[in-house]
Design an enzyme around this catalytic site. Sequence first.
Site, PDB file in Angstrom:
ATOM      1  N   TYR A  69      15.979 -10.384  11.636  1.00  0.00           N
ATOM      2  CA  TYR A  69      14.773  -9.914  10.953  1.00  0.00           C
ATOM      3  C   TYR A  69      14.684 -10.467   9.528  1.00  0.00           C
ATOM      4  O   TYR A  69      13.583 -10.683   9.015  1.00  0.00           O
ATOM      5  CB  TYR A  69      14.700  -8.390  10.971  1.00  0.00           C
ATOM      6  CG  TYR A  69      14.064  -7.868  12.244  1.00  0.00           C
ATOM      7  CD1 TYR A  69      12.681  -7.823  12.377  1.00  0.00           C
ATOM      8  CD2 TYR A  69      14.850  -7.464  13.317  1.00  0.00           C
ATOM      9  CE1 TYR A  69      12.095  -7.388  13.549  1.00  0.00           C
ATOM     10  CE2 TYR A  69      14.267  -7.026  14.502  1.00  0.00           C
ATOM     11  CZ  TYR A  69      12.893  -6.990  14.605  1.00  0.00           C
ATOM     12  OH  TYR A  69      12.301  -6.559  15.771  1.00  0.00           O
ATOM     13  N   ARG A  72      13.061 -13.752  10.037  1.00  0.00           N
ATOM     14  CA  ARG A  72      11.626 -13.580  10.302  1.00  0.00           C
ATOM     15  C   ARG A  72      10.891 -13.159   9.027  1.00  0.00           C
ATOM     16  O   ARG A  72       9.776 -13.622   8.762  1.00  0.00           O
ATOM     17  CB  ARG A  72      11.414 -12.540  11.408  1.00  0.00           C
ATOM     18  CG  ARG A  72      11.906 -12.985  12.779  1.00  0.00           C
ATOM     19  CD  ARG A  72      11.515 -11.991  13.854  1.00  0.00           C
ATOM     20  NE  ARG A  72      10.064 -11.861  13.918  1.00  0.00           N
ATOM     21  CZ  ARG A  72       9.433 -10.748  14.296  1.00  0.00           C
ATOM     22  NH1 ARG A  72      10.131  -9.662  14.602  1.00  0.00           N
ATOM     23  NH2 ARG A  72       8.121 -10.710  14.344  1.00  0.00           N
ATOM     24  N   ASP A 106       3.104  -8.449   9.616  1.00  0.00           N
ATOM     25  CA  ASP A 106       3.335  -9.325   8.461  1.00  0.00           C
ATOM     26  C   ASP A 106       2.648  -8.892   7.167  1.00  0.00           C
ATOM     27  O   ASP A 106       2.911  -9.453   6.105  1.00  0.00           O
ATOM     28  CB  ASP A 106       2.912 -10.761   8.797  1.00  0.00           C
ATOM     29  CG  ASP A 106       1.522 -10.837   9.423  1.00  0.00           C
ATOM     30  OD1 ASP A 106       0.572 -10.270   8.848  1.00  0.00           O
ATOM     31  OD2 ASP A 106       1.388 -11.463  10.494  1.00  0.00           O
ATOM     32  N   HIS A 121       2.402  -1.565  14.947  1.00  0.00           N
ATOM     33  CA  HIS A 121       3.803  -1.922  15.190  1.00  0.00           C
ATOM     34  C   HIS A 121       4.636  -1.960  13.907  1.00  0.00           C
ATOM     35  O   HIS A 121       5.718  -2.527  13.887  1.00  0.00           O
ATOM     36  CB  HIS A 121       3.881  -3.271  15.909  1.00  0.00           C
ATOM     37  CG  HIS A 121       3.249  -3.252  17.267  1.00  0.00           C
ATOM     38  ND1 HIS A 121       2.803  -4.380  17.914  1.00  0.00           N
ATOM     39  CD2 HIS A 121       2.981  -2.206  18.106  1.00  0.00           C
ATOM     40  CE1 HIS A 121       2.292  -4.045  19.090  1.00  0.00           C
ATOM     41  NE2 HIS A 121       2.384  -2.735  19.225  1.00  0.00           N
ATOM     42  N   CYS A 129      15.457   3.927   7.061  1.00  0.00           N
ATOM     43  CA  CYS A 129      16.781   4.376   7.495  1.00  0.00           C
ATOM     44  C   CYS A 129      16.794   4.509   9.009  1.00  0.00           C
ATOM     45  O   CYS A 129      15.907   5.137   9.597  1.00  0.00           O
ATOM     46  CB  CYS A 129      17.108   5.705   6.827  1.00  0.00           C
ATOM     47  SG  CYS A 129      18.673   6.432   7.388  1.00  0.00           S
ATOM     48  N   ASN A 215     -10.866 -15.445  21.152  1.00  0.00           N
ATOM     49  CA  ASN A 215      -9.558 -15.995  21.505  1.00  0.00           C
ATOM     50  C   ASN A 215      -9.760 -17.407  22.059  1.00  0.00           C
ATOM     51  O   ASN A 215     -10.732 -17.636  22.787  1.00  0.00           O
ATOM     52  CB  ASN A 215      -8.885 -15.113  22.578  1.00  0.00           C
ATOM     53  CG  ASN A 215      -7.386 -15.256  22.594  1.00  0.00           C
ATOM     54  OD1 ASN A 215      -6.699 -14.926  21.628  1.00  0.00           O
ATOM     55  ND2 ASN A 215      -6.851 -15.756  23.695  1.00  0.00           N
ATOM     56  N   PRO A 216      -8.895 -18.366  21.718  1.00  0.00           N
ATOM     57  CA  PRO A 216      -9.076 -19.722  22.236  1.00  0.00           C
ATOM     58  C   PRO A 216      -9.020 -19.810  23.755  1.00  0.00           C
ATOM     59  O   PRO A 216      -9.635 -20.690  24.358  1.00  0.00           O
ATOM     60  CB  PRO A 216      -7.920 -20.496  21.598  1.00  0.00           C
ATOM     61  CG  PRO A 216      -7.546 -19.708  20.386  1.00  0.00           C
ATOM     62  CD  PRO A 216      -7.782 -18.278  20.758  1.00  0.00           C
TER      63      PRO A 216
END
Length: 247
Positions: A69, A72, A106, A121, A129, A215-216
């Site tokens: 993490y 990331r 992010d 999320h 903690c 969306n593509p």
Amino acid sequence: MAITLPTLLIDQLRTARHIAVLTGAGVSAASGLPTFREAQTGLWAQYRPEDLATAEAFRRDPKLVWEWYAWRRSLVEKAAPNAAHVALAALALHVPKLTLITQNVDGLHQQAGSSGVVEMHGNIRRTKCFDENTVVESWPATDEVPPRCPQCQGYLRPDVVWFGESLPEGALDQTADAAVDCDLFLSVGTSGMVEPAASLLRIAIEHDALGVIINPTRIDAHKSVIQIEANAGDTLMALLAQAWPEG
């Protein structure tokens, strides 16, 4: 490439009382952030994300999970908001109410100026903690990995939702309420496969909202849904320009 949007969508944007927007990994991809399930690179190529993003993995090897993490997080800290983030922040200034829901961790929506973002999320920039499940703002400098909670001395972990964990308190209610109440629901840069986020578009349509997927890649969806097969940034900027050409 110029994007011409359906008149129905433009009219609904201009008259909407409440717009709900769900964003996924495709929104942050243009900022250079890999999607969660993309193949890992470098030192992490031997691991699958599904094998690291669990409480069980953390109990088994907290140092490994913390360092993954940390890698990331370093990618996130180098990234900047892109046109999609900026457009959604601007959209909120044009409508009576906008609920921005994201599956991304992010924090780029906030960095672009959006407020009240519902983070389904969690947020990789925050730490909490492991034992007490409370956000920890700071802790004493240490060589120990992971560092310890200054209150209980338990291990610290990223404030993100791992597989098998519940959504943050209140997030599920907020998203469901928005889906029921909105008259326009935009699903942007998400595959629509991860629950419970995947159900939000369906709930909105069932309550008479206009549903739109940006969306593509085309996604299997209700026949009434408007699908725009293009990237998020170009589409959202076109949406703003065509709905409010005066600026």
